[in-house]
Write an enzyme that holds these catalytic residues in place. Structure first.
Site, PDB file in Angstrom:
ATOM      1  N   GLU A  65       0.371  -1.018  -0.185  1.00 43.83           N
ATOM      2  CA  GLU A  65      -0.193  -0.340  -0.483  1.00 43.83           C
ATOM      3  C   GLU A  65       0.904   1.296  -0.015  1.00 43.83           C
ATOM      4  O   GLU A  65       0.894   2.325   0.682  1.00 43.83           O
ATOM      5  CB  GLU A  65      -1.260  -0.012   1.395  1.00 43.83           C
ATOM      6  CG  GLU A  65      -1.721  -1.174   1.488  1.00 43.83           C
ATOM      7  CD  GLU A  65      -2.301  -0.908   3.000  1.00 43.83           C
ATOM      8  OE1 GLU A  65      -1.739  -0.755   3.733  1.00 43.83           O
ATOM      9  OE2 GLU A  65      -3.304  -2.039   2.757  1.00 43.83           O
ATOM     10  N   ARG A 102       3.658   7.868  -0.403  1.00 43.94           N
ATOM     11  CA  ARG A 102       3.973   8.065  -0.165  1.00 43.94           C
ATOM     12  C   ARG A 102       5.627   8.154  -1.440  1.00 43.94           C
ATOM     13  O   ARG A 102       6.292   9.004  -2.361  1.00 43.94           O
ATOM     14  CB  ARG A 102       5.243   8.592   0.628  1.00 43.94           C
ATOM     15  CG  ARG A 102       6.338   9.845   1.160  1.00 43.94           C
ATOM     16  CD  ARG A 102       7.410   9.819   2.017  1.00 43.94           C
ATOM     17  NE  ARG A 102       6.294   9.357   2.970  1.00 43.94           N
ATOM     18  CZ  ARG A 102       5.513  10.105   3.998  1.00 43.94           C
ATOM     19  NH1 ARG A 102       5.652  11.649   3.472  1.00 43.94           N
ATOM     20  NH2 ARG A 102       5.599  10.068   5.263  1.00 43.94           N
ATOM     21  N   CYS A 134      -0.812  33.216  10.573  1.00 48.75           N
ATOM     22  CA  CYS A 134       0.190  33.603  11.777  1.00 48.75           C
ATOM     23  C   CYS A 134      -0.675  33.234  12.799  1.00 48.75           C
ATOM     24  O   CYS A 134      -1.099  32.489  13.331  1.00 48.75           O
ATOM     25  CB  CYS A 134      -1.142  35.099  12.185  1.00 48.75           C
ATOM     26  SG  CYS A 134      -0.947  36.522  11.467  1.00 48.75           S
TER      27      CYS A 134
HETATM   28  C1  LIG Z   1      -1.071   5.963   5.359  1.00 47.58           C
HETATM   29  C2  LIG Z   1      -0.652   4.605   4.637  1.00 47.58           C
HETATM   30  C3  LIG Z   1      -0.413   3.897   3.657  1.00 47.58           C
HETATM   31  C4  LIG Z   1       0.335   4.772   3.801  1.00 47.58           C
HETATM   32  O1  LIG Z   1       1.471   5.014   3.658  1.00 47.58           O
HETATM   33  P1  LIG Z   1       2.964   5.782   3.283  1.00 47.58           P
HETATM   34  O2  LIG Z   1       3.939   6.358   3.930  1.00 47.58           O
HETATM   35  O3  LIG Z   1       2.584   7.168   1.644  1.00 47.58           O
HETATM   36  O4  LIG Z   1       3.522   4.651   2.246  1.00 47.58           O
HETATM   37  C5  LIG Z   1       0.115   2.396   3.936  1.00 47.58           C
HETATM   38  N1  LIG Z   1      -1.770   2.076   4.701  1.00 47.58           N
HETATM   39  C6  LIG Z   1      -2.193   2.665   5.546  1.00 47.58           C
HETATM   40  C7  LIG Z   1      -3.189   1.168   6.013  1.00 47.58           C
HETATM   41  C8  LIG Z   1      -2.002   3.513   4.918  1.00 47.58           C
HETATM   42  O5  LIG Z   1      -2.778   4.246   6.656  1.00 47.58           O
END
Ligand SMILES: *Cc1c(COP(=O)(O)O)cnc(C)c1O
Length: 441
Positions: free
Chosen positions: A300, A303, A370
């Site tokens: 998953e 980033r 601010c």
């Molecule tokens: C945020 C998240 C990701 C992705 O994380 P990255 O650091 O952007 O790769 C994957 N799985 C779950 C469950 C998340 O909450």
């Protein structure tokens, strides 16, 4: 450069004649055309990163592996790269990944709506999050998503009730909290025992027992997500081992073969402080451990796919010297990019045009909001820019616009996507009228 490997592929924003470009478009021109602050995304880079992960995590040789690029939609796959929508839910990017064959990792009903709108097949959508409402569960069940990643016993009971009401079977993966320490910022560490996410392995097993008993629940897979911006493979492998132990116990004691192991996201990218995770080394270790188990791998990434494919372009308004400090005041701040102040994110900052720059000095780049906590970079050696000059804040494609707010009644910025030589406005800048829309004074 600290931990991690040097980013091996081409960086997204290259200099041509001293001026930063995205593809064939200079950031100067894009800022002229669309104004600042401006988010610019490189679609080709995002797709390149998607292919990198597909290759790195492709099933080990010897395992039966259907061709990754032309697997029919519903044929069993060995690898699903599920883009983590919250990293950047811009519809143009979502469509790009959906067309490339990615799945979607979602954490809300709103993300489900956007993912379906962008064309992700429901069978490639997995739904995580500790606080799913029954309304969100209903929407997920009705649209036929791949699985709910369940994070507590009470959530599981709520899901069972909703599934029974609808006369459906809810596919479930328990999110295991493997209690691994990941060396990252406190707010992005999610896989240790004191985090709000997931359940410990023994409790996970008990939840699978509950799933097995309940006519409206079906055990689909097992899941972890241990944090973000991780540069080392060790924590991922420890989490995978914990997951596989749970899956082994579920098979032995409940007679259920879980069909997938989801390793979550969190693959670290290069920033001003450290290099990136060696995804090829991690991919080899992960696929070796999975070989022969007959389980699909899901990852998953958020980033990793879009982080360095995006930049925030901002204009310098003023220079201000105050005591020992030199402040560069820009037209973007925490309202456009909150990572520096919220997570200690260290984005590279560089002049869009390198020509005719002054001497370098240690400066703070701060926004107009601010709040004393409103900064983009602190104590950074930069050629001191003149008012009117443009700065590029790099690695801003993930958790940038998506966390932007209207604080200080600031309209949110525009977003431009550069794809195959064309630069397209994919979200218009908000207007003042957007600030009052939906209010009934
Ligand atoms: C945020 C998240 C990701 C992705 O994380 P990255 O650091 O952007 O790769 C994957 N799985 C779950 C469950 C998340 O909450």
């Amino acid at each position: 450069m600290g931990k991690g490997v040097l980013n091996p592929a081409r960086p997204s924003f290259l200099r041509v004649g001293g001026v930063l470009h995205c593809g064939a478009h200079s950031l100067d021109d894009l800022a002229e055309r669309h104004g600042t602050p401006l988010y610019v995304y490189d679609a080709d880079r995002a797709l390149e990163r998607f292919r990198t992960l597909r290759e790195a995590f492709a099933p080990a040789a010897g395992a039966p592996s259907p061709a990754l690029t032309d697997t029919p939609l519903h044929a069993p796959r060995r690898l699903l790269v599920a883009y983590s929508v919250k990293a950047n839910p811009n519809l143009a990017l979502l469509r790009l990944f959906a067309r490339a064959g990615a799945g979607a990792d979602i954490v809300s009903g709103g993300e489900l709506y956007c993912a379906l709108h962008a064309g992700f097949p429901p069978g490639r959508i997995v739904f995580a999050g500790v606080g799913k409402t029954t309304g969100e569960m209903r929407d997920g069940l009705r649209s036929g998503i791949r699985a709910f990643h369940v994070e507590s016993a009470q959530e599981l009971e709520a899901l069972a009730r909703v599934a029974a009401e609808l006369g459906r079977e809810a596919p479930v993966a328990i999110r295991v909290n493997p209690d691994v320490q990941s060396p990252t910022h406190e707010f992005t560490r999610t896989g240790h025992a004191a985090a709000k996410f997931g359940v410990p392995p023994d409790e996970a097993f008990e939840l699978y027992r509950r799933v097995a008993e309940h006519g409206n629940l079906r055990a689909a897979g097992v899941d972890v997500h241990i944090g973000s911006q991780l540069r080392e493979g060790g924590p991922f492998l420890r989490a995978l081992d914990v997951m596989l132990e749970v899956a082994g116990r579920v098979r032995r004691e409940l007679g259920i073969a879980l069909t997938y192991a989801d390793l979550g996201g969190g693959f670290g990218i290069q920033d001003a402080e450290a290099g990136e995770l060696d995804v090829h080394a991690l991919g080899r270790d992960v696929t070796a451990r999975l070989q022969g188990r007959g389980m699909e791998l899901i990852i998953e990434p958020g980033r990793f796919l879009v982080g360095d494919a995006g930049a925030l372009v901002t204009r310098v308004l003023y220079l201000k010297r105050s005591g020992p400090k030199t402040f560069v005041v820009t037209d973007a701040g925490m309202t456009e990019l909150i990572r520096p102040s919220h997570y200690g994110g260290v984005h590279e900052v560089s002049p869009v045009n390198e020509n005719g720059q002054g001497d370098a000095e240690v400066v703070d780049v701060v926004g107009p909001v601010c709040e004393q906590g409103d900064f983009l970079a602190r104590d950074r050696l930069l050629p001191v820019p003149s008012p009117g000059a443009l700065l590029c804040v790099h690695q801003a494609g993930a958790y940038g616009f998506t966390m932007a707010s209207n604080y200080n009644s600031r309209p949110r910025p525009a977003e431009v996507l550069v794809h195959g030589g064309r630069a397209t406005l994919v979200r218009r800048r908000e207007r003042y009228s957007d600030l009052v829309r939906g209010q009934f004074p």
